[in-house]
Design an enzyme around this catalytic site. Structure first.
Site, PDB file in Angstrom:
ATOM      1  N   ASN A  12    -104.475  23.430-134.001  1.00  0.00           N
ATOM      2  CA  ASN A  12    -105.062  22.542-132.997  1.00  0.00           C
ATOM      3  C   ASN A  12    -105.814  23.424-131.996  1.00  0.00           C
ATOM      4  OD1 ASN A  12    -105.686  20.694-131.032  1.00  0.00           O
ATOM      5  ND2 ASN A  12    -103.562  20.283-130.417  1.00  0.00           N
ATOM      6  N   LYS A  14    -107.724  22.527-129.688  1.00  0.00           N
ATOM      7  CA  LYS A  14    -107.881  21.875-128.378  1.00  0.00           C
ATOM      8  C   LYS A  14    -109.341  22.014-127.906  1.00  0.00           C
ATOM      9  CE  LYS A  14    -103.005  22.513-127.698  1.00  0.00           C
ATOM     10  NZ  LYS A  14    -101.865  22.684-126.814  1.00  0.00           N
ATOM     11  N   HIS A  98    -101.025  13.244-129.241  1.00  0.00           N
ATOM     12  CA  HIS A  98    -100.659  14.565-128.706  1.00  0.00           C
ATOM     13  C   HIS A  98    -100.267  14.403-127.231  1.00  0.00           C
ATOM     14  CE1 HIS A  98    -100.949  18.674-127.279  1.00  0.00           C
ATOM     15  NE2 HIS A  98    -100.778  19.040-128.533  1.00  0.00           N
ATOM     16  N   GLU A 100    -100.896  16.028-124.667  1.00  0.00           N
ATOM     17  CA  GLU A 100    -101.979  16.201-123.684  1.00  0.00           C
ATOM     18  C   GLU A 100    -102.803  14.918-123.553  1.00  0.00           C
ATOM     19  OE1 GLU A 100    -103.522  19.835-125.343  1.00  0.00           O
ATOM     20  OE2 GLU A 100    -101.682  20.844-124.718  1.00  0.00           O
ATOM     21  N   GLU A 172     -92.994  17.898-131.127  1.00  0.00           N
ATOM     22  CA  GLU A 172     -93.539  18.851-130.164  1.00  0.00           C
ATOM     23  C   GLU A 172     -92.884  18.637-128.802  1.00  0.00           C
ATOM     24  OE1 GLU A 172     -97.433  20.721-131.389  1.00  0.00           O
ATOM     25  OE2 GLU A 172     -97.929  18.962-130.187  1.00  0.00           O
ATOM     26  N   GLY A 178     -97.521  25.516-125.095  1.00  0.00           N
ATOM     27  CA  GLY A 178     -98.338  26.398-124.266  1.00  0.00           C
ATOM     28  C   GLY A 178     -97.562  27.163-123.204  1.00  0.00           C
ATOM     29  N   SER A 218     -95.479  26.665-128.880  1.00  0.00           N
ATOM     30  CA  SER A 218     -95.375  28.126-128.714  1.00  0.00           C
ATOM     31  C   SER A 218     -94.980  28.861-129.997  1.00  0.00           C
ATOM     32  CB  SER A 218     -94.400  28.469-127.582  1.00  0.00           C
ATOM     33  OG  SER A 218     -94.925  28.029-126.348  1.00  0.00           O
TER      34      SER A 218
HETATM   35  P1  PGA Z   1     -99.069  25.823-128.464  1.00  0.00           P
HETATM   36  O1  PGA Z   1     -99.581  24.313-128.620  1.00  0.00           O
HETATM   37  O2  PGA Z   1     -98.884  26.381-129.840  1.00  0.00           O
HETATM   38  O3  PGA Z   1    -100.143  26.507-127.690  1.00  0.00           O
HETATM   39  O4  PGA Z   1     -97.769  25.747-127.715  1.00  0.00           O
HETATM   40  C1  PGA Z   1     -99.047  23.480-129.595  1.00  0.00           C
HETATM   41  C2  PGA Z   1     -99.703  22.129-129.541  1.00  0.00           C
HETATM   42  O5  PGA Z   1    -100.028  21.635-128.458  1.00  0.00           O
HETATM   43  O6  PGA Z   1     -99.934  21.511-130.585  1.00  0.00           O
END
Ligand code: PGA
Length: 256
Positions: A12, A14, A98, A100, A172, A178, A218
């Site tokens: 992803n 983003k 997601h 976000e 998740e 993140g 992460s």
């Molecule tokens: P990350 O994000 O690996 O940077 O923690 C995962 C995600 O949001 O799918």
């Protein structure tokens, strides 16, 4: 009970990278590095605008996915992208719900449900994201939240309909996204098992057993392996680490 599907590793990106040239470089490096990988499904989800420019007509085994989709088929919805448009660009997967999107764009479970239905109607494989916040986790509400998100997202969607595409769920935990604080494989396993048993209650055991559940939050090349080999996940959803070609290639190789 563990599903026997081949592992799926989803990148992803983003809102990255900031130029088409960088996006192409990243995609090409990953494609080259993974050209011999046959037993893992690798999906890259770049920003919408890069999709047609990364679609190389199947010359690599890497699949393309989108990070979102709108629920209406077409029409006056300024700024939105339909599932048919995504299919037309060679997209096979779409991330839905997601955290976000839920957080910054107020996406509710109801919106997630509508988007799932749209993706299924167009045979785009949905990657449904669910997960609890740190606060909910501290209050011991993880299962309650996962059950609510799942039940609402899957409302009035039959298992028959889910079978028409490769439906995937990604666990998740929001506090792990993140932050560099990945959820331990043991804790993630408890959530993954709970998700599978909840899906089994909504549909049936056979459907739940064959479902691919991914872990995301992460993940890097050092911690990836146990989620697949110890915690019974069938794949990974990678954010930050998917922007570094070498790191992403290492992750895929470590679980393939
Ligand atoms: P990350 O994000 O690996 O940077 O923690 C995962 C995600 O949001 O799918």
């Amino acid at each position: 009970m563990q599903s026997m599907n081949k592992p799926i590793v989803v990148a992803n990106w983003k809102m990255n990278p900031q130029s088409l040239a960088e996006a192409k470089r990243l995609f090409d490096s990953v494609s080259k590095g993974l050209k011999d990988i046959k037993n893992t499904e690798v999906v890259i989800c770049p920003p919408f605008i890069y999709l047609p420019l990364l679609n190389n007509g199947g010359r690599t085994s890497i699949k393309l996915g989108a990070q979102d989709v709108f629920w209406e088929k077409k029409g006056a919805f300024t700024g939105e992208i339909s599932s048919k448009m995504l299919k037309d660009l060679g997209c096979q997967y779409v991330i839905i719900g997601h955290s976000e999107r839920r957080r910054y764009f107020n996406e509710t479970d109801e919106v997630v449900n509508k988007k799932l239905k749209t993706a299924l109607a167009t045979k785009l494989n949905p990657i449904l994201c669910i997960g609890e916040t740190q606060q909910e986790r501290k209050k011991g509400k993880t299962k309650e939240i996962l059950k609510r998100q799942l039940t609402n997202a899957l409302e009035k969607i039959s298992d028959f309909r889910l079978h028409t595409s490769d439906f995937v769920i990604a666990y998740e935990p929001i506090w792990a996204i993140g932050t560099g604080k990945a959820c331990s494989p043991a804790e993630a396993k408890r959530a993954g098992d709970f998700i599978r048993s909840t899906v089994s209650n909504i549909y049936n055991q056979k459907f739940a057993e064959n479902l691919s559940i991914l872990y995301g939050g992460s993940v890097n090349s050092q911690n990836a392996k146990p989620y697949i080999f110890e915690a019974d996940f069938q794949g990974l959803l990678i954010g930050g680490a998917s922007l570094k070609a070498k790191e992403f290639i290492k992750i895929v190789k470590s679980v393939s």
